[in-house]
Design a protein around this motif. Structure first.
Motif, PDB file in Angstrom:
ATOM      1  N   LEU A 181       0.646  -1.261   0.016  1.00 33.73           N
ATOM      2  CA  LEU A 181       0.066   0.028  -0.071  1.00 33.73           C
ATOM      3  C   LEU A 181       0.814   1.316  -0.057  1.00 33.73           C
ATOM      4  O   LEU A 181       0.441   2.168  -0.445  1.00 33.73           O
ATOM      5  CB  LEU A 181      -0.734  -0.177   1.178  1.00 33.73           C
ATOM      6  N   ALA A 182       2.042   1.041   0.407  1.00 35.98           N
ATOM      7  CA  ALA A 182       2.956   2.427   0.494  1.00 35.98           C
ATOM      8  C   ALA A 182       3.303   2.806  -0.682  1.00 35.98           C
ATOM      9  O   ALA A 182       3.949   3.943  -1.239  1.00 35.98           O
ATOM     10  CB  ALA A 182       4.277   1.996   1.089  1.00 35.98           C
ATOM     11  N   HIS A 183       3.179   2.139  -1.879  1.00 40.96           N
ATOM     12  CA  HIS A 183       3.333   2.529  -3.201  1.00 40.96           C
ATOM     13  C   HIS A 183       2.228   2.408  -4.420  1.00 40.96           C
ATOM     14  O   HIS A 183       1.550   1.247  -4.085  1.00 40.96           O
ATOM     15  CB  HIS A 183       4.438   1.347  -3.934  1.00 40.96           C
ATOM     16  N   ARG A 184       1.917   3.256  -4.891  1.00 45.46           N
ATOM     17  CA  ARG A 184       1.039   3.179  -5.851  1.00 45.46           C
ATOM     18  C   ARG A 184       1.199   1.977  -6.759  1.00 45.46           C
ATOM     19  O   ARG A 184       2.271   1.567  -7.440  1.00 45.46           O
ATOM     20  CB  ARG A 184       0.953   4.480  -6.978  1.00 45.46           C
ATOM     21  N   ASP A 185      -0.103   1.124  -7.248  1.00 46.73           N
ATOM     22  CA  ASP A 185       0.104  -0.127  -7.974  1.00 46.73           C
ATOM     23  C   ASP A 185       1.007  -1.089  -7.369  1.00 46.73           C
ATOM     24  O   ASP A 185       1.598  -1.879  -7.836  1.00 46.73           O
ATOM     25  CB  ASP A 185       0.284   0.308  -9.120  1.00 46.73           C
ATOM     26  N   GLY A 186       1.351  -0.909  -5.794  1.00 47.33           N
ATOM     27  CA  GLY A 186       2.153  -1.870  -5.384  1.00 47.33           C
ATOM     28  C   GLY A 186       1.874  -3.223  -5.394  1.00 47.33           C
ATOM     29  O   GLY A 186       2.687  -4.015  -5.831  1.00 47.33           O
ATOM     30  N   ALA A 187       0.482  -3.658  -5.282  1.00 47.82           N
ATOM     31  CA  ALA A 187       0.251  -4.925  -5.412  1.00 47.82           C
ATOM     32  C   ALA A 187       0.339  -5.447  -7.062  1.00 47.82           C
ATOM     33  O   ALA A 187       0.770  -6.643  -7.128  1.00 47.82           O
ATOM     34  CB  ALA A 187      -1.139  -5.160  -4.924  1.00 47.82           C
ATOM     35  N   ARG A 188      -0.034  -4.660  -7.840  1.00 44.24           N
ATOM     36  CA  ARG A 188       0.068  -5.065  -9.196  1.00 44.24           C
ATOM     37  C   ARG A 188       1.581  -5.257  -9.499  1.00 44.24           C
ATOM     38  O   ARG A 188       2.001  -6.354 -10.337  1.00 44.24           O
ATOM     39  CB  ARG A 188      -0.387  -4.034 -10.196  1.00 44.24           C
ATOM     40  N   HIS A 244      -6.366  -9.165  -2.041  1.00 47.99           N
ATOM     41  CA  HIS A 244      -7.188  -8.117  -1.314  1.00 47.99           C
ATOM     42  C   HIS A 244      -6.569  -6.827  -1.533  1.00 47.99           C
ATOM     43  O   HIS A 244      -7.177  -5.846  -1.692  1.00 47.99           O
ATOM     44  CB  HIS A 244      -6.914  -8.520   0.451  1.00 47.99           C
ATOM     45  N   THR A 245      -5.069  -6.687  -1.668  1.00 46.96           N
ATOM     46  CA  THR A 245      -4.440  -5.287  -1.701  1.00 46.96           C
ATOM     47  C   THR A 245      -4.889  -4.859  -3.278  1.00 46.96           C
ATOM     48  O   THR A 245      -4.673  -3.706  -3.435  1.00 46.96           O
ATOM     49  CB  THR A 245      -2.915  -5.196  -1.425  1.00 46.96           C
ATOM     50  N   LEU A 246      -4.741  -5.939  -4.259  1.00 46.42           N
ATOM     51  CA  LEU A 246      -4.957  -5.376  -5.573  1.00 46.42           C
ATOM     52  C   LEU A 246      -6.279  -4.706  -5.682  1.00 46.42           C
ATOM     53  O   LEU A 246      -6.796  -3.756  -6.307  1.00 46.42           O
ATOM     54  CB  LEU A 246      -5.036  -6.710  -6.345  1.00 46.42           C
ATOM     55  N   GLU A 247      -7.265  -5.640  -4.879  1.00 44.17           N
ATOM     56  CA  GLU A 247      -8.643  -4.805  -4.985  1.00 44.17           C
ATOM     57  C   GLU A 247      -8.792  -3.532  -4.127  1.00 44.17           C
ATOM     58  O   GLU A 247      -9.218  -2.691  -4.777  1.00 44.17           O
ATOM     59  CB  GLU A 247      -9.645  -5.964  -4.216  1.00 44.17           C
ATOM     60  N   GLU A 248      -8.248  -3.353  -2.873  1.00 43.75           N
ATOM     61  CA  GLU A 248      -8.190  -2.156  -2.337  1.00 43.75           C
ATOM     62  C   GLU A 248      -7.695  -0.913  -3.158  1.00 43.75           C
ATOM     63  O   GLU A 248      -8.171  -0.015  -3.155  1.00 43.75           O
ATOM     64  CB  GLU A 248      -7.478  -2.667  -1.114  1.00 43.75           C
ATOM     65  N   GLN A 249      -6.273  -1.216  -3.791  1.00 35.56           N
ATOM     66  CA  GLN A 249      -5.514  -0.218  -4.500  1.00 35.56           C
ATOM     67  C   GLN A 249      -6.601   0.216  -5.743  1.00 35.56           C
ATOM     68  O   GLN A 249      -6.573   1.409  -6.082  1.00 35.56           O
ATOM     69  CB  GLN A 249      -4.281  -0.340  -4.891  1.00 35.56           C
ATOM     70  N   ALA A 250      -7.116  -0.861  -6.356  1.00 35.84           N
ATOM     71  CA  ALA A 250      -7.865  -0.550  -7.543  1.00 35.84           C
ATOM     72  C   ALA A 250      -9.170   0.436  -7.045  1.00 35.84           C
ATOM     73  O   ALA A 250      -9.416   1.437  -7.892  1.00 35.84           O
ATOM     74  CB  ALA A 250      -8.366  -1.740  -8.040  1.00 35.84           C
ATOM     75  N   ALA A 251      -9.727   0.326  -6.120  1.00 29.25           N
ATOM     76  CA  ALA A 251     -10.781   0.842  -5.593  1.00 29.25           C
ATOM     77  C   ALA A 251     -10.653   2.224  -5.042  1.00 29.25           C
ATOM     78  O   ALA A 251     -11.470   3.072  -5.203  1.00 29.25           O
ATOM     79  CB  ALA A 251     -11.665   0.163  -4.577  1.00 29.25           C
ATOM     80  N   LEU A 252      -9.542   2.485  -4.316  1.00 31.48           N
ATOM     81  CA  LEU A 252      -9.240   3.553  -3.459  1.00 31.48           C
ATOM     82  C   LEU A 252      -8.265   4.588  -4.229  1.00 31.48           C
ATOM     83  O   LEU A 252      -8.416   5.785  -3.941  1.00 31.48           O
ATOM     84  CB  LEU A 252      -8.827   3.335  -2.138  1.00 31.48           C
ATOM     85  N   HIS A 253      -7.535   4.260  -5.402  1.00 27.93           N
ATOM     86  CA  HIS A 253      -6.918   5.295  -5.902  1.00 27.93           C
ATOM     87  C   HIS A 253      -7.444   6.340  -6.534  1.00 27.93           C
ATOM     88  O   HIS A 253      -8.397   6.247  -7.440  1.00 27.93           O
ATOM     89  CB  HIS A 253      -5.738   4.739  -6.783  1.00 27.93           C
ATOM     90  N   PRO A 254      -7.041   7.412  -6.383  1.00 29.70           N
ATOM     91  CA  PRO A 254      -7.682   8.723  -6.760  1.00 29.70           C
ATOM     92  C   PRO A 254      -7.857   8.892  -8.429  1.00 29.70           C
ATOM     93  O   PRO A 254      -8.902   9.330  -8.981  1.00 29.70           O
ATOM     94  CB  PRO A 254      -6.955  10.042  -6.559  1.00 29.70           C
TER      95      PRO A 254
END
Length: 234
Positions: free
Chosen positions: A116-123, A170-180
């Motif tokens: 989460l500390a990096h944009r698209d980190g899980a990707r 989980h983090t993939l979905e989280e980052q996809a949903a919440l990134h501006p």
């Protein structure tokens, strides 16, 4: 983790500054600085905008010069994933005296926070197979936690794989949903209207949870399920 360098400033202050000095000599590449610059670019434009050419421009070199360290973009992403997980195994090592059911979730939490500390980190992390010390240290800490608790080797390996796969997914979905710049959280009103317009009694009864964007709560519930399941295998 250390803070990556910025790309702002004059030509003599950016991440490629030291490489541009020397009266026109070819820029000198450094693997660690290249990875840090790639992480800066990732934060600025996301994974889709990160190209070898753009990275080379930021480093002040020709694109072909990067292949000295990274034969493909996949090699670069693997190195970036390795860098992201630099501190991910610290909780498991620090809590060596704790019960496995506390240490394993701490390891998963540390991985989630590192991504989460990096944009698209899980990707970036997904699908990479680093053999660097950070990744191997993380895996060793997780498997060691389970083996020390009495799980046999195959169960320990597969259990860690399940925890990592859950965490990354989980983090993939989280980052996809919440990134501006992403699609944003699902519209709760739209989902509510769709559910109540049809014959979905169970969805209607659980709409508050279905429409919640409390990803930490969702994550913690998943960890509890995984730990409870592992208890049955001891």
């Amino acid at each position: 983790m250390s803070t990556p360098p910025t790309l702002t400033g004059s030509p003599t202050t950016g991440p490629g500054a030291s490489a541009r000095t020397g009266r026109g000599r070819p820029p000198r590449l450094d693997r660690a600085r290249t990875i840090e610059t790639a992480l800066v670019l990732l934060g600025e434009g996301g994974l889709d905008a990160l190209t070898m050419r753009r990275l080379a421009d930021a480093m002040g070199v020709q694109a072909g010069a990067l292949y000295r360290y990274f034969a493909t973009k996949e090699d670069l992403l693997t190195a970036m994933a390795e860098r992201m997980t630099a501190d991910a195994c610290a909780p498991a090592q620090a809590g060596a005296g704790a019960d496995w059911s506390a240490r394993l979730p701490d390891l998963a939490r540390s991985l989630r926070l590192a991504l989460l500390a990096h944009r698209d980190g899980a990707r970036v992390f997904a699908g990479t197979h680093s053999t660097g010390p950070n990744t191997l240290g993380f895996a060793d800490a997780g498997i060691g936690t389970l083996r020390d608790a009495g799980f046999d080797g195959p169960v320990a390996v597969r259990a860690l794989m399940a925890v990592v796969n859950f965490t990354v997914g989980h983090t993939l979905e989280e980052q996809a949903a919440l990134h501006p710049d992403g699609p944003g959280p699902a519209d709760p009103g739209r989902l509510r209207d769709a559910v109540t317009a049809g014959d979905y009694s169970h969805l209607t009864a659980t709409l508050p949870t279905l429409t919640s964007s409390d990803f930490a709560a969702h994550f913690e519930f998943g960890l509890k399920v995984l730990v409870a399941g592992l208890r049955t295998l001891r």
